[in-house]
Design an enzyme around this catalytic site. Structure first.
Site, PDB file in Angstrom:
ATOM      1  N   GLY A  43       0.823  -1.198   0.000  1.00 41.15           N
ATOM      2  CA  GLY A  43       0.000   0.000   0.000  1.00 41.15           C
ATOM      3  C   GLY A  43       0.857   1.246   0.000  1.00 41.15           C
ATOM      4  O   GLY A  43       1.979   1.239   0.510  1.00 41.15           O
ATOM      5  N   GLN A  48       3.009   9.902   1.486  1.00 42.62           N
ATOM      6  CA  GLN A  48       4.309   9.216   1.410  1.00 42.62           C
ATOM      7  C   GLN A  48       5.138   9.660   0.211  1.00 42.62           C
ATOM      8  O   GLN A  48       6.348   9.431   0.168  1.00 42.62           O
ATOM      9  CB  GLN A  48       4.106   7.694   1.341  1.00 42.62           C
ATOM     10  N   CYS A  87       6.416  -0.492   6.677  1.00 38.29           N
ATOM     11  CA  CYS A  87       5.980   0.697   5.949  1.00 38.29           C
ATOM     12  C   CYS A  87       7.111   1.140   5.026  1.00 38.29           C
ATOM     13  O   CYS A  87       8.265   1.165   5.444  1.00 38.29           O
ATOM     14  CB  CYS A  87       5.638   1.804   6.949  1.00 38.29           C
ATOM     15  N   LEU A  88       6.782   1.468   3.799  1.00 33.69           N
ATOM     16  CA  LEU A  88       7.805   1.920   2.848  1.00 33.69           C
ATOM     17  C   LEU A  88       8.481   3.195   3.338  1.00 33.69           C
ATOM     18  O   LEU A  88       9.592   3.496   2.935  1.00 33.69           O
ATOM     19  CB  LEU A  88       7.183   2.150   1.463  1.00 33.69           C
ATOM     20  N   HIS A 129      -3.911   0.887   7.700  1.00 38.00           N
ATOM     21  CA  HIS A 129      -2.545   1.430   7.734  1.00 38.00           C
ATOM     22  C   HIS A 129      -2.429   2.646   6.808  1.00 38.00           C
ATOM     23  O   HIS A 129      -1.918   3.695   7.203  1.00 38.00           O
ATOM     24  CB  HIS A 129      -1.555   0.326   7.315  1.00 38.00           C
ATOM     25  N   GLU A 130      -2.967   2.512   5.596  1.00 35.64           N
ATOM     26  CA  GLU A 130      -2.882   3.607   4.626  1.00 35.64           C
ATOM     27  C   GLU A 130      -3.757   4.779   5.051  1.00 35.64           C
ATOM     28  O   GLU A 130      -3.387   5.933   4.862  1.00 35.64           O
ATOM     29  CB  GLU A 130      -3.263   3.125   3.223  1.00 35.64           C
ATOM     30  N   HIS A 133      -2.052   7.112   7.285  1.00 30.67           N
ATOM     31  CA  HIS A 133      -1.147   8.057   6.609  1.00 30.67           C
ATOM     32  C   HIS A 133      -1.875   9.360   6.259  1.00 30.67           C
ATOM     33  O   HIS A 133      -1.285  10.432   6.314  1.00 30.67           O
ATOM     34  CB  HIS A 133      -0.580   7.444   5.325  1.00 30.67           C
TER      35      HIS A 133
END
Ligand code: ZN
Length: 161
Positions: A43, A48, A87-88, A129-130, A133
């Site tokens: 995701g 991000q 997480c990226l 999770h997204e 953000h």
């Protein structure tokens, strides 16, 4: 287009609603999927990549790629599930996070069409999770202070290496 990492202030800001789904946004969505694939992630949210808009993309195994624009989580189950997240934007860090097991989300797709989705398992997990953000939250915020300290120490070491 680059992935912002822990410490970047943009990751801590609340994203604004998407007002128009135009060709620019369509292009951005395609780029987001490319970044997601390259980063082997599941995701990716607007903030991000420095886009403070309420949009994220999700791509998990055995499911179609999904776009969520102006998402609203309308229901969460009281039953929770502990599962390891990464997480990226926080590379190299993984930790167990407790979240609702089932959710219902409403959003617009990439064409601007509204949809409602009931999700469980990995999909629910990634959506939550997204969504965080978009609120300027990171998964590590949901961990104990001691755990957060360890992660920051590890991440700092990595950043300096
Ligand atoms: Zn993330």
């Amino acid at each position: 287009m680059q992935i912002l990492t822990l410490g970047n202030e943009l990751l801590r800001q609340k994203a604004d609603k998407v007002n128009k789904i135009d060709t620019d946004l369509t292009k951005t969505i395609q780029q987001m999927f490319t970044i997601l694939k390259d980063g082997k992630g599941v995701g990716l949210a607007g903030p991000q990549i420095g886009l403070l808009k309420r949009i994220f993309v999700v791509s998990i195994a055995d499911d179609i790629p999904r776009v969520f624009i102006n998402p609203v989580i309308i229901e969460t189950s009281t039953e929770t599930l502990k599962y390891e997240e990464g997480c990226l934007s926080i590379p190299g860090v993984w930790a167990d996070v407790i979240r609702p097991k089932q959710i219902t989300v409403q959003a617009l797709n990439e064409k601007g069409r509204p949809f409602t989705l009931e999700a469980g398992g990995i999909l629910a997990r990634v959506i939550l999770h997204e969504y965080d953000h978009l609120e300027g939250k990171l998964f590590i915020d949901r961990l104990s202070e001691a755990k957060q300290k360890r992660i920051f120490a590890k991440f700092d070491k990595k950043a300096k290496a």
